[in-house]
Write a protein that holds these residues in place. Structure first.
Motif, PDB file in Angstrom:
ATOM      1  N   ILE A  63     -28.648 -81.605  -5.102  1.00  0.00           N
ATOM      2  CA  ILE A  63     -27.406 -81.967  -4.986  1.00  0.00           C
ATOM      3  C   ILE A  63     -26.444 -82.861  -5.956  1.00  0.00           C
ATOM      4  N   THR A  64     -27.446 -83.692  -6.860  1.00  0.00           N
ATOM      5  CA  THR A  64     -26.586 -84.173  -7.857  1.00  0.00           C
ATOM      6  C   THR A  64     -26.899 -83.734  -9.118  1.00  0.00           C
ATOM      7  N   GLY A  65     -27.937 -83.127  -9.442  1.00  0.00           N
ATOM      8  CA  GLY A  65     -28.364 -82.334 -10.595  1.00  0.00           C
ATOM      9  C   GLY A  65     -29.188 -83.301 -11.467  1.00  0.00           C
ATOM     10  N   GLU A  66     -29.367 -84.436 -11.022  1.00  0.00           N
ATOM     11  CA  GLU A  66     -30.121 -85.292 -11.888  1.00  0.00           C
ATOM     12  C   GLU A  66     -31.686 -84.925 -11.935  1.00  0.00           C
ATOM     13  N   THR A  67     -32.252 -85.301 -13.071  1.00  0.00           N
ATOM     14  CA  THR A  67     -33.682 -84.876 -13.414  1.00  0.00           C
ATOM     15  C   THR A  67     -34.738 -85.893 -13.102  1.00  0.00           C
ATOM     16  N   SER A  68     -36.015 -85.785 -13.387  1.00  0.00           N
ATOM     17  CA  SER A  68     -36.885 -86.622 -13.411  1.00  0.00           C
ATOM     18  C   SER A  68     -36.616 -88.025 -14.243  1.00  0.00           C
ATOM     19  N   VAL A  69     -35.871 -87.718 -15.371  1.00  0.00           N
ATOM     20  CA  VAL A  69     -35.834 -88.556 -16.300  1.00  0.00           C
ATOM     21  C   VAL A  69     -34.292 -89.411 -15.979  1.00  0.00           C
ATOM     22  N   GLN A  70     -34.093 -90.704 -15.876  1.00  0.00           N
ATOM     23  CA  GLN A  70     -32.898 -91.479 -15.471  1.00  0.00           C
ATOM     24  C   GLN A  70     -31.874 -91.342 -16.279  1.00  0.00           C
ATOM     25  N   ASN A  71     -30.690 -90.714 -15.886  1.00  0.00           N
ATOM     26  CA  ASN A  71     -29.414 -90.489 -16.592  1.00  0.00           C
ATOM     27  C   ASN A  71     -29.426 -89.283 -17.260  1.00  0.00           C
ATOM     28  N   VAL A  72     -30.444 -88.411 -17.068  1.00  0.00           N
ATOM     29  CA  VAL A  72     -30.457 -86.971 -17.683  1.00  0.00           C
ATOM     30  C   VAL A  72     -30.389 -86.095 -16.435  1.00  0.00           C
ATOM     31  N   PHE A  73     -29.133 -85.224 -16.575  1.00  0.00           N
ATOM     32  CA  PHE A  73     -28.768 -84.202 -15.853  1.00  0.00           C
ATOM     33  C   PHE A  73     -29.108 -82.855 -16.382  1.00  0.00           C
ATOM     34  N   ALA A  74     -29.185 -81.919 -15.480  1.00  0.00           N
ATOM     35  CA  ALA A  74     -29.187 -80.524 -15.815  1.00  0.00           C
ATOM     36  C   ALA A  74     -28.495 -79.562 -15.075  1.00  0.00           C
ATOM     37  N   ALA A  75     -27.955 -78.473 -15.634  1.00  0.00           N
ATOM     38  CA  ALA A  75     -27.100 -77.565 -14.970  1.00  0.00           C
ATOM     39  C   ALA A  75     -27.145 -76.138 -15.560  1.00  0.00           C
ATOM     40  N   GLY A  76     -26.788 -75.084 -14.966  1.00  0.00           N
ATOM     41  CA  GLY A  76     -26.807 -73.765 -15.089  1.00  0.00           C
ATOM     42  C   GLY A  76     -27.919 -73.158 -15.031  1.00  0.00           C
ATOM     43  N   ASP A  77     -28.302 -72.185 -15.871  1.00  0.00           N
ATOM     44  CA  ASP A  77     -29.442 -71.306 -15.685  1.00  0.00           C
ATOM     45  C   ASP A  77     -30.777 -72.083 -16.176  1.00  0.00           C
ATOM     46  N   ASN A 112     -34.106 -81.256 -34.783  1.00  0.00           N
ATOM     47  CA  ASN A 112     -32.936 -82.285 -35.327  1.00  0.00           C
ATOM     48  C   ASN A 112     -32.933 -83.699 -34.428  1.00  0.00           C
ATOM     49  N   GLY A 113     -33.646 -83.677 -33.338  1.00  0.00           N
ATOM     50  CA  GLY A 113     -33.614 -84.667 -32.511  1.00  0.00           C
ATOM     51  C   GLY A 113     -34.562 -84.501 -31.415  1.00  0.00           C
ATOM     52  N   THR A 114     -34.722 -85.538 -30.416  1.00  0.00           N
ATOM     53  CA  THR A 114     -35.287 -85.583 -29.257  1.00  0.00           C
ATOM     54  C   THR A 114     -34.588 -86.065 -28.083  1.00  0.00           C
ATOM     55  N   LEU A 115     -35.263 -85.837 -26.770  1.00  0.00           N
ATOM     56  CA  LEU A 115     -34.154 -86.180 -25.641  1.00  0.00           C
ATOM     57  C   LEU A 115     -34.020 -87.753 -25.758  1.00  0.00           C
ATOM     58  N   ALA A 116     -35.260 -88.558 -26.096  1.00  0.00           N
ATOM     59  CA  ALA A 116     -35.004 -89.812 -26.409  1.00  0.00           C
ATOM     60  C   ALA A 116     -33.891 -90.433 -27.534  1.00  0.00           C
ATOM     61  N   ASP A 117     -33.788 -89.447 -28.434  1.00  0.00           N
ATOM     62  CA  ASP A 117     -32.696 -89.733 -29.329  1.00  0.00           C
ATOM     63  C   ASP A 117     -31.499 -89.739 -28.788  1.00  0.00           C
ATOM     64  N   LEU A 118     -31.288 -88.597 -27.864  1.00  0.00           N
ATOM     65  CA  LEU A 118     -30.117 -88.303 -27.186  1.00  0.00           C
ATOM     66  C   LEU A 118     -29.674 -89.450 -26.221  1.00  0.00           C
ATOM     67  N   ALA A 173     -30.507 -92.500 -26.314  1.00  0.00           N
ATOM     68  CA  ALA A 173     -30.318 -93.809 -27.150  1.00  0.00           C
ATOM     69  C   ALA A 173     -28.735 -93.711 -27.450  1.00  0.00           C
ATOM     70  N   ALA A 174     -28.171 -92.535 -27.980  1.00  0.00           N
ATOM     71  CA  ALA A 174     -27.059 -92.484 -28.264  1.00  0.00           C
ATOM     72  C   ALA A 174     -26.006 -92.368 -27.308  1.00  0.00           C
ATOM     73  N   HIS A 175     -26.281 -91.983 -26.115  1.00  0.00           N
ATOM     74  CA  HIS A 175     -25.145 -91.711 -24.965  1.00  0.00           C
ATOM     75  C   HIS A 175     -25.628 -92.190 -23.675  1.00  0.00           C
ATOM     76  N   ASP A 176     -24.523 -92.761 -22.952  1.00  0.00           N
ATOM     77  CA  ASP A 176     -24.894 -93.291 -21.489  1.00  0.00           C
ATOM     78  C   ASP A 176     -25.538 -92.175 -20.644  1.00  0.00           C
ATOM     79  N   CYS A 177     -25.190 -90.965 -20.690  1.00  0.00           N
ATOM     80  CA  CYS A 177     -25.380 -89.771 -19.922  1.00  0.00           C
ATOM     81  C   CYS A 177     -25.766 -88.586 -20.644  1.00  0.00           C
ATOM     82  N   VAL A 178     -26.739 -87.947 -20.357  1.00  0.00           N
ATOM     83  CA  VAL A 178     -27.016 -86.709 -21.052  1.00  0.00           C
ATOM     84  C   VAL A 178     -27.143 -85.726 -20.050  1.00  0.00           C
ATOM     85  N   LEU A 179     -26.686 -84.464 -20.334  1.00  0.00           N
ATOM     86  CA  LEU A 179     -26.731 -83.064 -19.371  1.00  0.00           C
ATOM     87  C   LEU A 179     -27.437 -81.989 -20.480  1.00  0.00           C
TER      88      LEU A 179
END
Length: 495
Positions: A429-443, A223-229, A231-237
């Protein structure tokens, strides 16, 4: 009536009453009754209020357990809930499914002294259920609404915990999930006899009432890509968990009648929710009347064996290559499974799955022994010569754990760095990924783990997303102010 503390010498540890085996194996309702107020106060009063609260350090969320036990013993339940929920987004869920025997209760000082741990999980559940009943849990009303939008991929415990934390701060939050119901493994992976689905759906409805938007049946890659998300949001998790089942490395392991644990549990849970599941109705994912062999020793394996019992299996056997002391799953779950009639073959591993044109007929297993310990201190299992034996089976369930899906391909983002295990690389520490304003958490970052760790990761990621967005807002404000000042300065003088 308020109770005094330090009663561990005069009052024994006691769990809530457990339903009789004959009754509980005939349905999927939770097996433990609720504490009544007197019992909850009494058990909380056993807390020693020790100077160094090892129960708190044994909890991934660092819950302030001694203080809310004291409040419970004193009858101050609303305060106890406020303190409990300050560090835990879903205390009623953790109170049910956390392996307290190897976390907070396992670290309890009076447990170590031989008096039996305070029944922390049962009291936690009691506090939160009281809060729901009394109307103390109300929709989130942040101090002010913020303009920034956050997109969260995954409606499991990490995503839900992050959503609550971000909404509390006033952010606009949208959760995208591939399934038709929110909750992730809380809904589809954990059986109702451990976690009734109304408990999860109640928490989802609370978030919806708080302003969190849920988009179901949304799959990244379809339904979409990370780039789409982005573009739609200031930050993505990204909090998608790990769903790729580990293979069973033996002949016949991919044949008809050999199924993945998550497929089996999902079919059972969906059927319990009223969905029509063809594979369940056909018997492919239904244990009724069958000889079932479950391979694995973790909590998922225990969920499978106990589900099979409730579906009316003729016999349920669990094969595990180490001994009981080395099982990774909760000791309480193992005991419950044994009480319910599950046969455990300790120190046993599969060598082959036998089948005919009509399906699975059995598992060829071999006896194992524990050898030398590795660098982590865990003993390796070694095959015993001449130790082969057969286990008859009509259904074999593989419960060997989970690995990540190929996230770079899934999200169509080669810049999203992953580890050699396929988990997303995120700042420790921050959970930020190699892509700016994209974070990851959990398993998807730490690998398959416990719900309580996912909640912790989601809450921490939310805090760092908040800090990042506020920093960006300040920078934009400073830039706009500078531009405005420069615009005024450069205007030509009027004569």
């Amino acid at each position: 009536m308020a109770e005094r503390l330090l009663k561990f010498v005069s009052i024994d540890a006691q769990m809530p009453n457990k339903r009789e085996v004959a009754k509980r194996t005939g349905d999927f309702h939770e097996i433990y009754a609720e504490f009544i107020t007197q019992k909850a106060n009494e058990q909380a009063s056993r807390c020693s209020q020790c100077g160094v609260p090892f129960c708190q350090t044994g909890c991934p969320l660092q819950n302030n357990i001694p203080d809310w036990l004291k409040m419970t013993a004193e009858g101050r339940l609303e305060e106890a809930y406020a303190l409990s929920s300050a560090t835990n987004s879903m205390p009623e869920i953790c109170g049910r499914i956390c392996p307290q025997d190897r976390l907070c209760e396992g670290a309890c000082v009076i447990e170590q002294s031989g008096h039996g741990a305070v029944t922390i999980g049962a009291v936690e559940r009691y506090i939160t259920e009281t809060a729901w009943d009394q109307g103390w849990i109300t929709p989130i009303t942040p101090p002010r609404e913020l303009a920034e939008h956050v997109g969260i991929v995954g409606a499991g415990p990490a995503g839900l915990a992050a959503a609550e934390a971000l909404r509390n701060k006033g952010y606009q939050v949208t959760i995208y999930d591939r399934y038709d119901r929110a909750g992730g493994l809380l809904i589809y992976g954990i059986p109702s006899f451990k976690l009734e689905k109304v408990v999860v759906s109640r928490r989802i409805e609370h978030l919806k009432a708080s302003g969190v938007t849920f988009v179901q049946n949304y799959e990244v890659g379809r339904n979409g890509t990370l780039a789409d998300l982005r573009a739609a949001h200031d930050c993505v998790l990204i909090a998608i968990g790990v769903y790729k089942a580990r293979p069973l490395p033996c002949p016949g392991s991919d044949g008809e009648g050999v199924v993945e644990a998550l497929d089996y549990l999902t079919a059972s849970n969906k059927t319990g929710l009223g969905d029509y599941i063809p594979a369940f109705e056909s018997g492919a994912l239904n244990a009724q009347g069958k000889r079932v062999v479950v391979i694995g020793g973790g909590d998922t394996a225990m969920d499978c064996v106990r589900t099979a019992i409730r579906q009316g299996a003729a016999k349920v056997t669990c094969l595990y290559r180490r001994d009981r002391a080395n099982m990774p799953g909760s000791a309480r779950e193992v005991s419950n499974a044994q009480d319910e009639g599950v046969v455990f073959e300790w120190l046993a591993a599969p060598k082959a799955v036998h089948a005919t044109s009509k399906g699975v007929t059995g598992v060829l297993a071999t006896r194992m022994r524990l050898g030398e310990a590795d660098s982590t201190g865990r003993q390796a299992s070694e095959e015993l010569v001449g130790g082969e034996f057969d286990v008859p089976a009509d259904l074999v369930i593989k419960a060997l754990g989970y690995d990540p899906e190929p996230v770079q391909t899934l999200f169509d983002e080669p810049a999203l760095k992953v580890s050699r295990w396929g988990t997303i690389r995120a700042d420790a520490i921050t959970g930020e990924t190699s892509v700016q304003n994209v974070f990851a958490a959990g398993d998807i970052v730490r690998g398959a783990s416990l719900v309580v760790w996912a909640i912790k990761d989601g809450r921490e990621a939310a805090e760092h997303m908040h800090q990042a967005m506020r920093k960006q807002a300040r920078q934009l404000g400073e830039a706009a102010q500078y531009a405005a000042q420069r615009d005024v300065t450069l205007k030509p003088a009027s004569f």
